[in-house]
Scaffold this motif. Sequence first.
Motif, PDB file in Angstrom:
ATOM      1  N   LEU A 249       0.856  -1.178   0.000  1.00  0.00           N
ATOM      2  CA  LEU A 249       0.000   0.000   0.000  1.00  0.00           C
ATOM      3  C   LEU A 249       0.892   1.228   0.000  1.00  0.00           C
ATOM      4  O   LEU A 249       1.720   1.415   0.892  1.00  0.00           O
ATOM      5  CB  LEU A 249      -0.910   0.000   1.236  1.00  0.00           C
ATOM      6  N   ARG A 250       0.736   2.080  -1.041  1.00  0.00           N
ATOM      7  CA  ARG A 250       1.514   3.322  -1.134  1.00  0.00           C
ATOM      8  C   ARG A 250       0.589   4.486  -0.786  1.00  0.00           C
ATOM      9  O   ARG A 250      -0.530   4.571  -1.306  1.00  0.00           O
ATOM     10  CB  ARG A 250       2.063   3.526  -2.557  1.00  0.00           C
ATOM     11  N   ILE A 251       1.060   5.391   0.066  1.00  0.00           N
ATOM     12  CA  ILE A 251       0.224   6.493   0.544  1.00  0.00           C
ATOM     13  C   ILE A 251       1.030   7.787   0.540  1.00  0.00           C
ATOM     14  O   ILE A 251       2.202   7.801   0.936  1.00  0.00           O
ATOM     15  CB  ILE A 251      -0.290   6.234   1.979  1.00  0.00           C
ATOM     16  N   VAL A 252       0.408   8.876   0.099  1.00  0.00           N
ATOM     17  CA  VAL A 252       1.001  10.197   0.283  1.00  0.00           C
ATOM     18  C   VAL A 252       0.085  10.974   1.225  1.00  0.00           C
ATOM     19  O   VAL A 252      -1.132  10.972   1.068  1.00  0.00           O
ATOM     20  CB  VAL A 252       1.194  10.947  -1.054  1.00  0.00           C
ATOM     21  N   THR A 253       0.677  11.593   2.230  1.00  0.00           N
ATOM     22  CA  THR A 253      -0.095  12.310   3.245  1.00  0.00           C
ATOM     23  C   THR A 253       0.489  13.690   3.486  1.00  0.00           C
ATOM     24  O   THR A 253       1.678  13.936   3.257  1.00  0.00           O
ATOM     25  CB  THR A 253      -0.099  11.547   4.583  1.00  0.00           C
ATOM     26  N   THR A 254      -0.367  14.590   3.957  1.00  0.00           N
ATOM     27  CA  THR A 254       0.091  15.889   4.444  1.00  0.00           C
ATOM     28  C   THR A 254       0.245  15.782   5.954  1.00  0.00           C
ATOM     29  O   THR A 254      -0.694  15.391   6.659  1.00  0.00           O
ATOM     30  CB  THR A 254      -0.900  17.001   4.079  1.00  0.00           C
ATOM     31  N   VAL A 255       1.437  16.098   6.432  1.00  0.00           N
ATOM     32  CA  VAL A 255       1.770  15.944   7.850  1.00  0.00           C
ATOM     33  C   VAL A 255       2.154  17.311   8.405  1.00  0.00           C
ATOM     34  O   VAL A 255       3.266  17.790   8.169  1.00  0.00           O
ATOM     35  CB  VAL A 255       2.928  14.946   8.045  1.00  0.00           C
ATOM     36  N   GLY A 256       1.224  17.954   9.086  1.00  0.00           N
ATOM     37  CA  GLY A 256       1.509  19.291   9.592  1.00  0.00           C
ATOM     38  C   GLY A 256       1.794  20.248   8.449  1.00  0.00           C
ATOM     39  O   GLY A 256       0.966  20.436   7.558  1.00  0.00           O
ATOM     40  N   ASP A 257       2.987  20.833   8.421  1.00  0.00           N
ATOM     41  CA  ASP A 257       3.337  21.767   7.356  1.00  0.00           C
ATOM     42  C   ASP A 257       4.261  21.130   6.315  1.00  0.00           C
ATOM     43  O   ASP A 257       4.901  21.822   5.529  1.00  0.00           O
ATOM     44  CB  ASP A 257       3.987  23.028   7.929  1.00  0.00           C
ATOM     45  N   THR A 258       4.346  19.771   6.315  1.00  0.00           N
ATOM     46  CA  THR A 258       5.119  19.071   5.293  1.00  0.00           C
ATOM     47  C   THR A 258       4.282  17.923   4.734  1.00  0.00           C
ATOM     48  O   THR A 258       3.093  17.798   5.051  1.00  0.00           O
ATOM     49  CB  THR A 258       6.443  18.520   5.853  1.00  0.00           C
ATOM     50  N   ASN A 259       4.909  17.073   3.932  1.00  0.00           N
ATOM     51  CA  ASN A 259       4.210  15.945   3.306  1.00  0.00           C
ATOM     52  C   ASN A 259       5.093  14.705   3.337  1.00  0.00           C
ATOM     53  O   ASN A 259       6.325  14.806   3.405  1.00  0.00           O
ATOM     54  CB  ASN A 259       3.840  16.289   1.865  1.00  0.00           C
ATOM     55  N   SER A 260       4.455  13.549   3.280  1.00  0.00           N
ATOM     56  CA  SER A 260       5.193  12.291   3.391  1.00  0.00           C
ATOM     57  C   SER A 260       4.723  11.266   2.374  1.00  0.00           C
ATOM     58  O   SER A 260       3.576  11.310   1.899  1.00  0.00           O
ATOM     59  CB  SER A 260       5.044  11.693   4.799  1.00  0.00           C
ATOM     60  N   VAL A 261       5.613  10.337   2.061  1.00  0.00           N
ATOM     61  CA  VAL A 261       5.305   9.156   1.248  1.00  0.00           C
ATOM     62  C   VAL A 261       5.566   7.941   2.127  1.00  0.00           C
ATOM     63  O   VAL A 261       6.640   7.835   2.736  1.00  0.00           O
ATOM     64  CB  VAL A 261       6.184   9.089  -0.010  1.00  0.00           C
ATOM     65  N   THR A 262       4.605   7.017   2.213  1.00  0.00           N
ATOM     66  CA  THR A 262       4.750   5.846   3.076  1.00  0.00           C
ATOM     67  C   THR A 262       4.364   4.586   2.307  1.00  0.00           C
ATOM     68  O   THR A 262       3.394   4.592   1.550  1.00  0.00           O
ATOM     69  CB  THR A 262       3.864   5.968   4.331  1.00  0.00           C
ATOM     70  N   VAL A 263       5.112   3.517   2.531  1.00  0.00           N
ATOM     71  CA  VAL A 263       4.800   2.208   1.949  1.00  0.00           C
ATOM     72  C   VAL A 263       4.525   1.238   3.090  1.00  0.00           C
ATOM     73  O   VAL A 263       5.307   1.141   4.045  1.00  0.00           O
ATOM     74  CB  VAL A 263       5.958   1.686   1.077  1.00  0.00           C
ATOM     75  N   LEU A 264       3.394   0.525   2.989  1.00  0.00           N
ATOM     76  CA  LEU A 264       3.010  -0.461   3.994  1.00  0.00           C
ATOM     77  C   LEU A 264       2.971  -1.843   3.357  1.00  0.00           C
ATOM     78  O   LEU A 264       2.614  -1.986   2.186  1.00  0.00           O
ATOM     79  CB  LEU A 264       1.636  -0.134   4.582  1.00  0.00           C
ATOM     80  N   ASP A 265       3.304  -2.867   4.139  1.00  0.00           N
ATOM     81  CA  ASP A 265       3.239  -4.229   3.617  1.00  0.00           C
ATOM     82  C   ASP A 265       1.830  -4.787   3.773  1.00  0.00           C
ATOM     83  O   ASP A 265       0.897  -4.059   4.140  1.00  0.00           O
ATOM     84  CB  ASP A 265       4.281  -5.121   4.296  1.00  0.00           C
ATOM     85  N   GLU A 266       1.661  -6.071   3.493  1.00  0.00           N
ATOM     86  CA  GLU A 266       0.328  -6.676   3.547  1.00  0.00           C
ATOM     87  C   GLU A 266      -0.267  -6.657   4.940  1.00  0.00           C
ATOM     88  O   GLU A 266      -1.485  -6.731   5.096  1.00  0.00           O
ATOM     89  CB  GLU A 266       0.393  -8.109   3.008  1.00  0.00           C
ATOM     90  N   GLU A 267       0.578  -6.558   5.950  1.00  0.00           N
ATOM     91  CA  GLU A 267       0.100  -6.478   7.338  1.00  0.00           C
ATOM     92  C   GLU A 267      -0.060  -5.025   7.792  1.00  0.00           C
ATOM     93  O   GLU A 267      -0.280  -4.764   8.963  1.00  0.00           O
ATOM     94  CB  GLU A 267       1.076  -7.209   8.266  1.00  0.00           C
ATOM     95  N   LEU A 268       0.071  -4.094   6.847  1.00  0.00           N
ATOM     96  CA  LEU A 268      -0.039  -2.660   7.106  1.00  0.00           C
ATOM     97  C   LEU A 268       1.010  -2.165   8.093  1.00  0.00           C
ATOM     98  O   LEU A 268       0.771  -1.254   8.887  1.00  0.00           O
ATOM     99  CB  LEU A 268      -1.451  -2.290   7.575  1.00  0.00           C
ATOM    100  N   GLN A 269       2.193  -2.753   8.007  1.00  0.00           N
ATOM    101  CA  GLN A 269       3.341  -2.274   8.762  1.00  0.00           C
ATOM    102  C   GLN A 269       4.234  -1.462   7.820  1.00  0.00           C
ATOM    103  O   GLN A 269       4.467  -1.854   6.677  1.00  0.00           O
ATOM    104  CB  GLN A 269       4.129  -3.446   9.354  1.00  0.00           C
ATOM    105  N   THR A 270       4.733  -0.338   8.288  1.00  0.00           N
ATOM    106  CA  THR A 270       5.562   0.535   7.466  1.00  0.00           C
ATOM    107  C   THR A 270       6.877  -0.138   7.096  1.00  0.00           C
ATOM    108  O   THR A 270       7.594  -0.630   7.965  1.00  0.00           O
ATOM    109  CB  THR A 270       5.852   1.851   8.199  1.00  0.00           C
ATOM    110  N   THR A 271       7.175  -0.142   5.780  1.00  0.00           N
ATOM    111  CA  THR A 271       8.433  -0.724   5.311  1.00  0.00           C
ATOM    112  C   THR A 271       9.341   0.329   4.669  1.00  0.00           C
ATOM    113  O   THR A 271      10.531   0.101   4.517  1.00  0.00           O
ATOM    114  CB  THR A 271       8.169  -1.842   4.286  1.00  0.00           C
ATOM    115  N   GLY A 272       8.774   1.448   4.268  1.00  0.00           N
ATOM    116  CA  GLY A 272       9.584   2.495   3.663  1.00  0.00           C
ATOM    117  C   GLY A 272       8.853   3.817   3.714  1.00  0.00           C
ATOM    118  O   GLY A 272       7.616   3.857   3.679  1.00  0.00           O
ATOM    119  N   GLU A 273       9.585   4.927   3.778  1.00  0.00           N
ATOM    120  CA  GLU A 273       8.935   6.221   3.817  1.00  0.00           C
ATOM    121  C   GLU A 273       9.896   7.342   3.449  1.00  0.00           C
ATOM    122  O   GLU A 273      11.124   7.186   3.511  1.00  0.00           O
ATOM    123  CB  GLU A 273       8.328   6.498   5.201  1.00  0.00           C
TER     124      GLU A 273
END
Length: 628
Positions: free
Chosen positions: A406-430
């Motif tokens: 699962l690839r997600i882009v989010t707005t975090v406060g006054d910045t932004n992030s890219v996050t990758v989650l595995d099948e168990e929805l655990q973060t593997t990269g960001e």
Amino acid sequence: MNRNEQEILEKIRKKTAEIQPPDSLGPEAVRERLAGVRKKRPVWKYLAVPAAACLVIAAGISIYSGLGGTEGGTSAVPAETVVEEISGSGSIACADSYEEIYDQIQEGIKEQQARSWVVNESADMIAATESQSSTFGGAAKTAEAGTDYSETNLRQRGVDEGDLVKTDGNYLYVVETNQTEVGIVKAGDVLEETGEIRIKEGWGIEEIYVVPEEKRVILVCSKNLGNVEFYPEEEQAESMVLTYDVSDPKEPGLEGEVTQSGWYHSSRLAEGVLYLFTQYDVGTDIQEVRPETYIPQVQGKLLEESEIFLPPYGQGTCYEIVTAVDLEKPQVTRNSRAIFSKGGDLYVSGENIYYYETVWTEKGQREMTTIRKISYQDGELEPEAQGAVDGYINDSFSIDEYEGRLRIVTTVGDTNSVTVLDEELQTTGEITGLAKDERIYSARFLGEVGYFVTFRETDPLFSVDFSDPDKPRIIGKLKIPGFSDYLHSYRDGQLLGIGMDVDEKTQITGGVKLTMFDVTDPADVKEADTYVLENVYNTDVSYDYKAALVDGEKDLIGFPADSEGGRTYYLFSYDTDTGFQRLMEEEVNGGGGTTRGLYIGDRLYVVDGNVIEAYSLENYEKLGGLIL
């Protein structure tokens, strides 16, 4: 979200800067709910708005006062608790008993009753936004006679979505303005209303589906609550799925009816199964000895404890209910589940349902998005995993499943992030800390590459390489004036952006802007061409992707837009040598509030309310019209 809504939310934010709302009524929850309520609805829906948003809309029409509870007036969950409890549990827990659910709801009611609310001018602003039109890449299909036709523009290929207008290549199926009838119109040289489907009194049609192979039309409806109090008890809200056989369009036959608690939220159709999503808020008048006052029902039967998923933290009074209806047996349900929440939204991939909601933690200083994953193959709804990421998700295009990740882009406060989650929805990269003081306006994932747009003064288009999902990396960044709040893959190496032109110095919008990005090399994205519709101040595509007709093979880009002169339907083509070419610019009639353009063969049909107008795709001249 359009700029009008952004201004509204900014005013709300300033008025409530010194006070802390509960989780379900934070500004990002308002953003999510605004995306859900913008769809044009009949007057009777406005009489009963609040339940549909699980009380979240109240943040847009109220100011928080009389704070109680913990210091600072908030019972927000500490961020560490959210992360630990979600990551520690891994799987989604089911309720053990109705008593456990009752206790959770009681805690949610206490949290609500600890606060008092007053209505301010924000109510007028929200009402003004609701009165605008709206609903939110389908490919072409071929009818029995060999004529190609367009489908609804989709979020996920292979997963159909409902709309107010559909076609099977031979007929147009149109939800009429009163939302109690579907007109069936024979397409051709002369438009002719062949038949109609009229639903029973007390209900309104939200969206429809057409299944050409099975000659079926599915209506998704909501109950008309009539003249009730502005804040009715949610148990009155109910949604319904009606399946019709239209093998004889003159005499459609009802094949099945399914009902469930709650306001209509969304729906999907995949491999012969319809998935109905509703939002059900139990209100405050509940009785422990009467489960029907706080447990949702499907087909008049209470859901079992094992069918209700509880959150790993906090309380709430709202459910997201999903029911699977097999169209071969449309009078019964295959499976139902309810997700206990405080109000969220969803993304449906080809295999899984991702229900996400924003959580405010540590007195509102940190925003997080919790995600619950439910597989839905063949109508079987099974809980899979849950997880969390920092920030909030702009819309469903900012979350995408690819090869189990699962690839997600989010707005975090006054910045932004890219996050990758595995099948168990655990973060593997960001990737964190992107585009300070800007926020995400749009996103599109294409295979191993993702693109997203942020905006404050200019429009940076970022490209992200996900070939190693554990190590995503930014490989390109292009800055141009204005912004694109909708992105669509056009042809190989081409990415279409639709948004607004903005003056870099004055920040004044100059009109709707089309941009074709050359993404042949994702690490070196180029602006191939732009086209600005001057003094055109709004297009539905900015907040309703179903309003876009985009077909790279047929070389068509169509959408409705508004200016001081009224509503217009525009049609463009694109060529690498000549750029954008305006093919058609026609006034939209009908006043139904939601405009759709679709084609059958060499004809374009523009539908708004009860008015259908036909145009030639050879010379773009008007061929005729019909008023239902």
